[in-house]
Design an enzyme around this catalytic site. Structure first.
Site, mmCIF file in Angstrom:
data_model
loop_
_atom_site.group_PDB
_atom_site.id
_atom_site.type_symbol
_atom_site.label_atom_id
_atom_site.label_comp_id
_atom_site.label_asym_id
_atom_site.label_seq_id
_atom_site.Cartn_x
_atom_site.Cartn_y
_atom_site.Cartn_z
ATOM 1 N N LYS A 55 27.000 29.838 43.084
ATOM 2 C CA LYS A 55 26.770 30.849 44.272
ATOM 3 C C LYS A 55 25.877 30.137 45.347
ATOM 4 O O LYS A 55 26.046 30.243 46.520
ATOM 5 C CB LYS A 55 25.875 31.880 43.647
ATOM 6 C CG LYS A 55 26.816 33.038 43.154
ATOM 7 C CD LYS A 55 25.997 34.090 42.383
ATOM 8 C CE LYS A 55 26.641 34.900 41.476
ATOM 9 N NZ LYS A 55 25.977 35.535 40.289
ATOM 10 N N GLN A 99 21.268 38.447 38.663
ATOM 11 C CA GLN A 99 22.247 37.834 37.683
ATOM 12 C C GLN A 99 22.171 38.593 36.269
ATOM 13 O O GLN A 99 21.168 38.937 35.658
ATOM 14 C CB GLN A 99 22.146 36.543 37.541
ATOM 15 C CG GLN A 99 23.159 35.833 36.671
ATOM 16 C CD GLN A 99 24.637 35.748 37.190
ATOM 17 O OE1 GLN A 99 24.716 35.986 38.485
ATOM 18 N NE2 GLN A 99 25.428 36.075 36.377
ATOM 19 N N ASP A 122 26.008 43.245 45.386
ATOM 20 C CA ASP A 122 26.593 43.392 44.172
ATOM 21 C C ASP A 122 27.311 44.702 44.136
ATOM 22 O O ASP A 122 28.058 44.771 43.122
ATOM 23 C CB ASP A 122 25.815 42.952 43.137
ATOM 24 C CG ASP A 122 26.050 42.089 42.071
ATOM 25 O OD1 ASP A 122 27.121 41.646 42.069
ATOM 26 O OD2 ASP A 122 25.280 42.010 40.931
#
Ligand code: GUN
Length: 305
Positions: A55, A99, A122
């Site tokens: 990322k 995460q 997200d």
């Protein structure tokens, strides 16, 4: 010769990243501003570390700013919440990604619930999920968006579209199965969500024009579950022992679908690795630009529309 039945997620993700980079360049020249993505990683999970490294790399390659916040495994829930709140309050942060999975002592729902929905790249907050289910504009979860893009591209190649097709999703997770069902519905598919309790799963899968496998069980979907001419999107990333005696590594990655057998029947299928995986990060970068524009009331660069 290229294999037309193989959906090249790596190449399609690279195209999306190129579009993101050109959108970022446009924002820089119009507003002298580069969108910023903050990633929060707790603990040492090896797969998460790889994701976060990638990322970081691709965010920077696209011209955006990338911030990384790492905590040790034993960090308190309150410390993570405090960081999320400070990222919410920081005007220079456009996207926040925590995460997953988080360690067991941390309440994931609480941490995700703290993310400002305007920065929820997200697409996991209650507001983002609610907007998706109501068909309103909002930030969409990355892996499901990537899955739709790949299915669309595969059908487009054959002069077809998703509209009216029967899409069977195996798996009902919050991260993939449920949002994927809603996104394929938005594309006018007829959607079935199947799962571990579904009776005669093979029969249900055989009725799919588009089969999305997102269960996290290696090779669970068999080749003869695939209708002739179906598009297969394999979201699974499972690490299994490598039984090939000549293999250099003791383990390898496989999907949820028995790829070799399924490929015999499928119109097109995603490989693992190199299918859906690379799309997730590409869509995350896209969401970061969308979030930056929405927060500042800027027009979204045309290349991303
Ligand atoms: N871990 C594996 N996939 C994902 C994802 O899409 N988002 C987050 N936050 N964590 C993940």
């Amino acid at each position: 010769m290229t294999d037309v039945s193989l959906i090249d997620g790596k190449a399609i993700a690279a195209d999306v990243r190129t579009e993101v980079a050109s959108a970022v360049a446009e924002l820089k020249s119009a507003h002298d501003y580069a969108p910023t993505l903050a990633v929060v990683l707790v603990g040492e999970d090896p797969a998460s570390q790889v994701y976060v490294r990638n990322k970081h790399k691709f965010t920077r390659e696209s011209g955006m700013r990338s911030l990384e916040h790492k905590f040790s495994e034993d960090v308190s829930e309150d410390s993570v919440v405090k960081l999320v709140r400070s990222l919410n309050a920081d005007p220079a942060v456009d996207g926040i990604l925590v995460q997953l999975p988080l360690p067991k002592h941390i309440n994931t729902d609480r941490v995700i619930g703290e993310i400002d929905p305007a920065k929820d790249v997200d697409g996991l907050t209650e507001i983002s999920a609610g907007r998706l289910s109501l068909g309103r504009e909002g930030l969409r979860p990355c892996t499901p968006v990537g899955s739709v893009i790949l299915a669309k591209k595969a059908l487009d190649f054959h002069g077809e579209s998703l509209s009216g097709k029967h899409c069977v999703i195996v798996g009902r997770s919050i991260l993939v199965g449920k949002p994927a069902a809603l996104l394929f519905l938005e594309e006018n598919c007829t959607v079935t969500i199947a799962h571990s309790r579904t009776q005669d799963l093979a029969y249900v899968c055989r009725s799919a024009d588009i089969l999305v496998a997102a269960v996290g069980r290696p090779l669970m979907v068999k080749g003869d579950w695939i209708k002739n001419g179906a598009v297969v999107i394999d979201v699974g990333i499972n690490r299994v022992p490598n039984t090939n005696p000549k293999a250099k590594r003791p383990t390898k990655l496989v999907g949820d679908v028995d790829f070799k057998a399924a490929k015999e029947n499928a119109l097109a299928i995603t490989p693992v690795p190199g299918g859906v995986g690379p799309m997730t990060i590409a869509c995350l970068l896209r969401n970061t630009v969308l979030a930056a524009c929405a927060r500042r009331d800027w027009d979204v660069p045309e290349v991303l529309l």
